[in-house]
Design a protein around this motif. Structure first.
Motif, PDB file in Angstrom:
ATOM      1  N   MET A 103       0.891  -1.227  -0.135  1.00 38.93           N
ATOM      2  CA  MET A 103       0.048  -0.025   0.085  1.00 38.93           C
ATOM      3  C   MET A 103       0.833   1.218  -0.110  1.00 38.93           C
ATOM      4  O   MET A 103       1.813   1.431   0.917  1.00 38.93           O
ATOM      5  CB  MET A 103      -0.725  -0.189   1.340  1.00 38.93           C
ATOM      6  CG  MET A 103      -1.910   1.235   1.183  1.00 38.93           C
ATOM      7  SD  MET A 103      -3.163   1.074   0.002  1.00 38.93           S
ATOM      8  CE  MET A 103      -4.061  -0.349   0.732  1.00 38.93           C
ATOM      9  N   VAL A 104       0.643   2.113  -1.029  1.00 36.06           N
ATOM     10  CA  VAL A 104       1.399   3.367  -1.337  1.00 36.06           C
ATOM     11  C   VAL A 104       0.544   4.415  -1.513  1.00 36.06           C
ATOM     12  O   VAL A 104       0.099   4.324  -2.562  1.00 36.06           O
ATOM     13  CB  VAL A 104       2.515   3.293  -2.494  1.00 36.06           C
ATOM     14  CG1 VAL A 104       3.571   4.431  -2.197  1.00 36.06           C
ATOM     15  CG2 VAL A 104       3.572   2.080  -1.770  1.00 36.06           C
ATOM     16  N   TYR A 109      -1.411  -2.125  -4.283  1.00 30.04           N
ATOM     17  CA  TYR A 109      -0.551  -2.810  -5.284  1.00 30.04           C
ATOM     18  C   TYR A 109      -0.601  -4.102  -5.064  1.00 30.04           C
ATOM     19  O   TYR A 109      -0.129  -4.747  -4.030  1.00 30.04           O
ATOM     20  CB  TYR A 109       0.512  -2.146  -5.426  1.00 30.04           C
ATOM     21  CG  TYR A 109       0.599  -0.711  -5.855  1.00 30.04           C
ATOM     22  CD1 TYR A 109       0.623  -0.406  -7.310  1.00 30.04           C
ATOM     23  CD2 TYR A 109       0.633   0.279  -5.016  1.00 30.04           C
ATOM     24  CE1 TYR A 109       0.647   0.970  -7.761  1.00 30.04           C
ATOM     25  CE2 TYR A 109       0.420   1.723  -5.396  1.00 30.04           C
ATOM     26  CZ  TYR A 109       0.735   1.964  -6.526  1.00 30.04           C
ATOM     27  OH  TYR A 109       0.320   3.352  -7.135  1.00 30.04           O
ATOM     28  N   ILE A 110      -0.770  -5.109  -6.260  1.00 32.80           N
ATOM     29  CA  ILE A 110      -0.795  -6.513  -6.085  1.00 32.80           C
ATOM     30  C   ILE A 110       0.324  -6.660  -7.053  1.00 32.80           C
ATOM     31  O   ILE A 110       0.210  -6.417  -8.241  1.00 32.80           O
ATOM     32  CB  ILE A 110      -1.792  -7.461  -6.283  1.00 32.80           C
ATOM     33  CG1 ILE A 110      -3.114  -6.831  -5.224  1.00 32.80           C
ATOM     34  CG2 ILE A 110      -1.617  -8.927  -6.211  1.00 32.80           C
ATOM     35  CD1 ILE A 110      -2.809  -7.384  -3.876  1.00 32.80           C
ATOM     36  N   ASN A 111       1.549  -7.465  -6.560  1.00 35.62           N
ATOM     37  CA  ASN A 111       2.736  -7.591  -7.756  1.00 35.62           C
ATOM     38  C   ASN A 111       3.061  -6.411  -8.537  1.00 35.62           C
ATOM     39  O   ASN A 111       2.999  -6.624  -9.635  1.00 35.62           O
ATOM     40  CB  ASN A 111       2.279  -8.978  -8.621  1.00 35.62           C
ATOM     41  CG  ASN A 111       2.172 -10.105  -7.772  1.00 35.62           C
ATOM     42  OD1 ASN A 111       2.605 -10.242  -6.835  1.00 35.62           O
ATOM     43  ND2 ASN A 111       1.352 -10.944  -8.416  1.00 35.62           N
ATOM     44  N   GLY A 112       2.868  -5.178  -7.862  1.00 33.49           N
ATOM     45  CA  GLY A 112       3.399  -3.956  -8.802  1.00 33.49           C
ATOM     46  C   GLY A 112       2.191  -3.408  -9.469  1.00 33.49           C
ATOM     47  O   GLY A 112       2.302  -2.510  -9.798  1.00 33.49           O
ATOM     48  N   GLU A 113       0.912  -4.024  -9.244  1.00 31.18           N
ATOM     49  CA  GLU A 113      -0.027  -3.550 -10.259  1.00 31.18           C
ATOM     50  C   GLU A 113      -1.056  -2.750  -9.427  1.00 31.18           C
ATOM     51  O   GLU A 113      -1.659  -3.846  -8.398  1.00 31.18           O
ATOM     52  CB  GLU A 113      -0.743  -4.648 -10.957  1.00 31.18           C
ATOM     53  CG  GLU A 113      -1.683  -4.202 -12.120  1.00 31.18           C
ATOM     54  CD  GLU A 113      -2.194  -5.322 -13.091  1.00 31.18           C
ATOM     55  OE1 GLU A 113      -3.558  -5.431 -13.021  1.00 31.18           O
ATOM     56  OE2 GLU A 113      -1.480  -6.079 -13.395  1.00 31.18           O
ATOM     57  N   ALA A 136      -2.628   3.113   5.823  1.00 31.12           N
ATOM     58  CA  ALA A 136      -1.567   3.752   5.999  1.00 31.12           C
ATOM     59  C   ALA A 136      -0.638   2.673   4.927  1.00 31.12           C
ATOM     60  O   ALA A 136      -0.790   1.660   4.888  1.00 31.12           O
ATOM     61  CB  ALA A 136      -0.952   3.365   7.641  1.00 31.12           C
ATOM     62  N   ASP A 137       0.563   3.353   4.619  1.00 31.81           N
ATOM     63  CA  ASP A 137       1.443   2.737   3.723  1.00 31.81           C
ATOM     64  C   ASP A 137       1.978   1.276   4.539  1.00 31.81           C
ATOM     65  O   ASP A 137       2.012   1.392   5.967  1.00 31.81           O
ATOM     66  CB  ASP A 137       2.539   3.466   3.449  1.00 31.81           C
ATOM     67  CG  ASP A 137       2.567   4.647   2.357  1.00 31.81           C
ATOM     68  OD1 ASP A 137       1.141   4.641   1.822  1.00 31.81           O
ATOM     69  OD2 ASP A 137       3.052   5.483   2.130  1.00 31.81           O
ATOM     70  N   PHE A 138       2.215   0.416   3.875  1.00 30.87           N
ATOM     71  CA  PHE A 138       3.150  -0.802   4.335  1.00 30.87           C
ATOM     72  C   PHE A 138       3.498  -1.703   3.119  1.00 30.87           C
ATOM     73  O   PHE A 138       3.183  -1.298   1.972  1.00 30.87           O
ATOM     74  CB  PHE A 138       1.919  -1.496   5.232  1.00 30.87           C
ATOM     75  CG  PHE A 138       0.764  -2.252   4.453  1.00 30.87           C
ATOM     76  CD1 PHE A 138       0.985  -3.836   3.758  1.00 30.87           C
ATOM     77  CD2 PHE A 138      -0.570  -1.879   4.205  1.00 30.87           C
ATOM     78  CE1 PHE A 138       0.243  -4.315   3.088  1.00 30.87           C
ATOM     79  CE2 PHE A 138      -1.330  -2.575   3.497  1.00 30.87           C
ATOM     80  CZ  PHE A 138      -1.232  -3.752   2.960  1.00 30.87           C
ATOM     81  N   GLY A 139       4.304  -2.632   3.774  1.00 30.01           N
ATOM     82  CA  GLY A 139       4.750  -3.594   2.620  1.00 30.01           C
ATOM     83  C   GLY A 139       5.976  -3.065   1.862  1.00 30.01           C
ATOM     84  O   GLY A 139       6.634  -2.095   2.306  1.00 30.01           O
ATOM     85  N   PRO A 140       6.342  -3.900   0.850  1.00 33.87           N
ATOM     86  CA  PRO A 140       5.749  -5.024   0.194  1.00 33.87           C
ATOM     87  C   PRO A 140       5.804  -6.475   1.227  1.00 33.87           C
ATOM     88  O   PRO A 140       6.703  -6.555   1.989  1.00 33.87           O
ATOM     89  CB  PRO A 140       6.651  -5.102  -0.982  1.00 33.87           C
ATOM     90  CG  PRO A 140       7.768  -4.789  -0.645  1.00 33.87           C
ATOM     91  CD  PRO A 140       7.511  -3.568   0.327  1.00 33.87           C
ATOM     92  N   VAL A 141       4.532  -6.905   1.228  1.00 37.37           N
ATOM     93  CA  VAL A 141       4.402  -8.387   1.651  1.00 37.37           C
ATOM     94  C   VAL A 141       4.387  -9.377   0.982  1.00 37.37           C
ATOM     95  O   VAL A 141       3.262  -9.286   0.134  1.00 37.37           O
ATOM     96  CB  VAL A 141       3.423  -8.144   2.739  1.00 37.37           C
ATOM     97  CG1 VAL A 141       3.210  -9.554   3.361  1.00 37.37           C
ATOM     98  CG2 VAL A 141       3.524  -7.008   3.837  1.00 37.37           C
ATOM     99  N   GLY A 192     -17.009 -11.644  -7.489  1.00 41.57           N
ATOM    100  CA  GLY A 192     -16.975 -11.525  -9.236  1.00 41.57           C
ATOM    101  C   GLY A 192     -16.423  -9.998  -9.398  1.00 41.57           C
ATOM    102  O   GLY A 192     -17.150  -9.178  -9.592  1.00 41.57           O
ATOM    103  N   GLY A 193     -14.987  -9.976  -9.498  1.00 41.82           N
ATOM    104  CA  GLY A 193     -14.449  -8.817  -9.785  1.00 41.82           C
ATOM    105  C   GLY A 193     -14.336  -7.679  -8.595  1.00 41.82           C
ATOM    106  O   GLY A 193     -13.709  -6.494  -9.028  1.00 41.82           O
ATOM    107  N   GLU A 194     -14.860  -7.748  -7.630  1.00 39.24           N
ATOM    108  CA  GLU A 194     -14.887  -6.741  -6.428  1.00 39.24           C
ATOM    109  C   GLU A 194     -13.508  -6.417  -6.176  1.00 39.24           C
ATOM    110  O   GLU A 194     -13.442  -5.414  -5.609  1.00 39.24           O
ATOM    111  CB  GLU A 194     -15.801  -7.018  -5.317  1.00 39.24           C
ATOM    112  CG  GLU A 194     -17.415  -6.935  -5.873  1.00 39.24           C
ATOM    113  CD  GLU A 194     -17.932  -6.627  -4.366  1.00 39.24           C
ATOM    114  OE1 GLU A 194     -17.841  -6.074  -3.850  1.00 39.24           O
ATOM    115  OE2 GLU A 194     -19.272  -7.544  -4.546  1.00 39.24           O
ATOM    116  N   GLY A 195     -12.613  -7.343  -6.234  1.00 41.05           N
ATOM    117  CA  GLY A 195     -11.354  -7.082  -5.563  1.00 41.05           C
ATOM    118  C   GLY A 195     -10.735  -6.393  -6.483  1.00 41.05           C
ATOM    119  O   GLY A 195      -9.165  -6.098  -6.149  1.00 41.05           O
ATOM    120  N   THR A 196     -10.754  -6.154  -7.674  1.00 45.00           N
ATOM    121  CA  THR A 196      -9.902  -5.597  -8.656  1.00 45.00           C
ATOM    122  C   THR A 196     -10.314  -4.220  -9.106  1.00 45.00           C
ATOM    123  O   THR A 196     -11.491  -3.804  -8.892  1.00 45.00           O
ATOM    124  CB  THR A 196      -9.770  -6.492  -9.874  1.00 45.00           C
ATOM    125  OG1 THR A 196     -10.964  -6.730 -10.343  1.00 45.00           O
ATOM    126  CG2 THR A 196      -8.925  -7.619  -9.371  1.00 45.00           C
TER     127      THR A 196
END
Length: 196
Positions: A103-104, A109-113, A136-141, A192-196
């Motif tokens: 999170m930035v 971001y998932i795998n930079g996307e 709040a910012d975290f990761g990458p995890v 169905g697609g809510e996570g993206t």
């Protein structure tokens, strides 16, 4: 005299037969209820504010316990899991096994996307208007195999994978399917697609 004894005996047999039929029906109903609750569906009480604005404190849900025997969790689904031996949590799946979550500047971001979190659109905009980040910012995890990374929708007030780490599949109880109480809030939870 023997006729009245015979009638009395028939009545007793009939009463016992009826009692036994009712007992069998009750035992079958109890067995079915135990099977359904143990293996298929179970009620769950939302305890706390961690899923606001999408689920409220004291809402009651039906949890599908069978789905994750058939397939693995998918991003965007809301699931219930054993956080401790005494306590179950309800959170949303954010990261899947092998993925890197970060999170930035309030962007996931998932795998930079970058991911579009439609289920938080309104509340994120409110925070932005006040010059604040919702998360709040975290990761990458990196999410280990056999685990999911979960977060509550109430990001400023949720104990989730940011603190307790990714959730192992074996700790998952099931997927939240339906809000059934209070009656004014009854609705199916859609995927169905809510996570993206």
């Amino acid at each position: 005299m023997s006729e009245s004894v015979s009638r009395s005996s028939n009545r007793v047999k009939s009463s016992w037969k009826e009692f036994w039929e009712w007992t069998k029906a009750l035992l079958i109903a109890i067995a079915l209820a135990v099977i359904i609750r143990t293996f298929l569906f179970a009620p769950f009480l939302v305890d706390g504010q961690s899923m606001v604005p999408n689920l409220a404190d004291n809402e009651r849900l039906i949890v599908n316990k069978l789905i994750y025997f058939i397939r693995e969790p998918e991003r965007g689904e809301i699931l219930v899991f054993h956080a401790t031996a005494e306590k179950d949590y309800i959170k949303r799946v954010i990261g899947l096994p092998g993925e890197t979550v970060e999170m930035v500047d309030d962007k996931l971001y998932i795998n930079g996307e970058e991911q579009h979190e439609s289920y938080l659109q309104g509340v994120k905009e409110e925070y932005r208007e006040n010059g604040l980040n919702y998360t709040a910012d975290f990761g990458p995890v990196k999410v280990p195999e056999g685990h999911v990374f979960v977060m509550g929708d109430n990001r400023p007030n949720s104990e989730d994978s940011r603190e307790i780490g990714p959730v192992p599949f074996e700790a998952i109880v099931g997927r939240a399917e339906l809000v059934f109480w209070p009656l004014s809030e009854v609705h199916m939870l859609h995927w169905g697609g809510e996570g993206t």
